[in-house]
Design a protein around this motif. Structure first.
Motif, PDB file in Angstrom:
ATOM      1  N   LEU A   1      -1.119   4.400   0.741  1.00  0.00           N
ATOM      2  CA  LEU A   1      -0.763   5.012   2.021  1.00  0.00           C
ATOM      3  C   LEU A   1       0.353   6.013   1.732  1.00  0.00           C
ATOM      4  O   LEU A   1       1.532   5.662   1.705  1.00  0.00           O
TER       5      LEU A   1
ATOM      6  N   ARG B   1       3.225   7.126  11.433  1.00  0.00           N
ATOM      7  CA  ARG B   1       2.764   7.616  10.147  1.00  0.00           C
ATOM      8  C   ARG B   1       3.766   7.198   9.071  1.00  0.00           C
ATOM      9  O   ARG B   1       4.926   6.868   9.379  1.00  0.00           O
ATOM     10  N   VAL B   2       3.321   7.202   7.827  1.00  0.00           N
ATOM     11  CA  VAL B   2       4.218   6.870   6.720  1.00  0.00           C
ATOM     12  C   VAL B   2       5.268   7.967   6.614  1.00  0.00           C
ATOM     13  O   VAL B   2       4.940   9.163   6.564  1.00  0.00           O
TER      14      VAL B   2
ATOM     15  N   MET C   1      10.306   2.931   6.768  1.00  0.00           N
ATOM     16  CA  MET C   1       9.067   3.172   6.019  1.00  0.00           C
ATOM     17  C   MET C   1       8.084   4.035   6.802  1.00  0.00           C
ATOM     18  O   MET C   1       7.307   4.790   6.207  1.00  0.00           O
ATOM     19  N   VAL C   2       8.080   3.880   8.127  1.00  0.00           N
ATOM     20  CA  VAL C   2       7.176   4.657   8.968  1.00  0.00           C
ATOM     21  C   VAL C   2       7.978   5.290  10.093  1.00  0.00           C
ATOM     22  O   VAL C   2       9.122   4.891  10.364  1.00  0.00           O
TER      23      VAL C   2
ATOM     24  N   GLU D   1       0.826  -1.207   0.000  1.00  0.00           N
ATOM     25  CA  GLU D   1       0.000   0.000   0.000  1.00  0.00           C
ATOM     26  C   GLU D   1       0.864   1.261   0.000  1.00  0.00           C
ATOM     27  O   GLU D   1       0.528   2.255  -0.648  1.00  0.00           O
ATOM     28  N   ILE D   2       1.972   1.208   0.734  1.00  0.00           N
ATOM     29  CA  ILE D   2       2.895   2.347   0.747  1.00  0.00           C
ATOM     30  C   ILE D   2       3.534   2.500  -0.628  1.00  0.00           C
ATOM     31  O   ILE D   2       3.642   3.603  -1.169  1.00  0.00           O
ATOM     32  N   CYS D   3       3.966   1.380  -1.238  1.00  0.00           N
ATOM     33  CA  CYS D   3       4.661   1.423  -2.522  1.00  0.00           C
ATOM     34  C   CYS D   3       3.776   1.950  -3.645  1.00  0.00           C
ATOM     35  O   CYS D   3       4.240   2.667  -4.525  1.00  0.00           O
TER      36      CYS D   3
ATOM     37  N   ARG E   1      10.104   0.699  -1.256  1.00  0.00           N
ATOM     38  CA  ARG E   1       9.207   1.855  -1.221  1.00  0.00           C
ATOM     39  C   ARG E   1       9.647   2.885  -2.271  1.00  0.00           C
ATOM     40  O   ARG E   1       8.818   3.463  -2.986  1.00  0.00           O
TER      41      ARG E   1
ATOM     42  N   ALA F   1       2.895   9.461   2.033  1.00  0.00           N
ATOM     43  CA  ALA F   1       3.707  10.044   3.103  1.00  0.00           C
ATOM     44  C   ALA F   1       2.827  10.901   4.001  1.00  0.00           C
ATOM     45  O   ALA F   1       2.005  11.689   3.525  1.00  0.00           O
TER      46      ALA F   1
END
Length: 235
Positions: A27, A71-72, A61-62, A21-23, A168, A29
């Protein structure tokens, strides 16, 4: 002595789900990560979520969110440059070693070509499907093949800490720096001299591939920052 009970498989699955989800930017920054919400959304208990978030924090990453949990983390370009610099050296070494082994043994050359082309096909399919997470997995698989076939058993382990951060970053590259098609063209360009046993060319292309990604990402972020600054002044 009491039995230690863990759920590493579930933790890894939660870690991978959040990383994906981050990549892909789902989600972004600054997004706050609430354990209860994530656990409910993924259908798991809080324990594997807590463990997965600890791993994500260790990987950069977080980060702590100022009293509001995690948080991201924003992308740290200087840290990214440092990781890419090391990756360039490692990937160049891997490509050179794999090419030398391919030159010495026809069966190694055939194995690299067969597995490499399968990864290229899977990467192209992921591009066609617009699946960023799968593109990243296949990208990693391509470079992991070079590490494996280099003949140096320490390369993959040495590269892993850098991959954890750069997974990421690769999402950012795909979204704003390079077209996915260009990346897989470069992979094909690395595979060809490796299979042909041209160690010098394989190394040069592997290093150039990494350096190119880093340069384009920095340029894209600087352009975005300049546009943000212009917008702020205009308002």
């Amino acid at each position: 002595m009491s039995v230690i009970r863990t759920s590493p498989g579930l933790t890894d699955q939660v870690y991978q789900a959040l990383l994906d989800e981050i990549c892909r930017g789902a989600l972004p920054a600054g997004a706050h990560l609430v354990q209860e919400q994530i656990a409910r959304r993924l259908g798991v208990s809080r324990q594997p979520v807590q463990q997965a978030m600890a791993l994500l924090k260790a990987d950069g990453m977080v980060e702590e969110g100022g009293g509001r949990g995690l948080r991201v983390a924003p992308l740290d370009l200087e840290r990214m440059r440092a990781h890419y610099e090391i990756r360039a050296s490692l990937d160049g070494l891997a490509a050179r070693g794999a090419a030398r082994r391919a030159a010495a043994r026809a069966d190694v050359a055939r194995a690299i070509e067969g597995r490499g082309r399968a990864i290229l096909d899977a990467g192209a399919a992921a591009v066609g499907a617009g699946d960023t997470a799968e593109q990243i997995r296949q990208d990693e698989a391509f470079h992991a093949l070079l590490y494996e076939m280099s003949g140096n058993p320490l390369l993959a382990k040495t590269a892993e800490p850098h991959w954890r951060f750069l997974r990421r970053v690769m999402g950012e590259v795909l979204r704003c720096a390079e077209t996915p098609e260009d990346i897989w063209t470069q992979h094909a360009g690395i595979l060809a001299p490796v299979v042909a046993g041209d160690a010098a060319e394989a190394e040069a292309r592997a290093v150039g591939h990494i350096e190119n990604a880093a340069e384009k990402l920095v340029a894209a972020f600087r352009l975005a920052q300049a546009e943000d600054d212009d917008g702020a002044r205009a308002s």
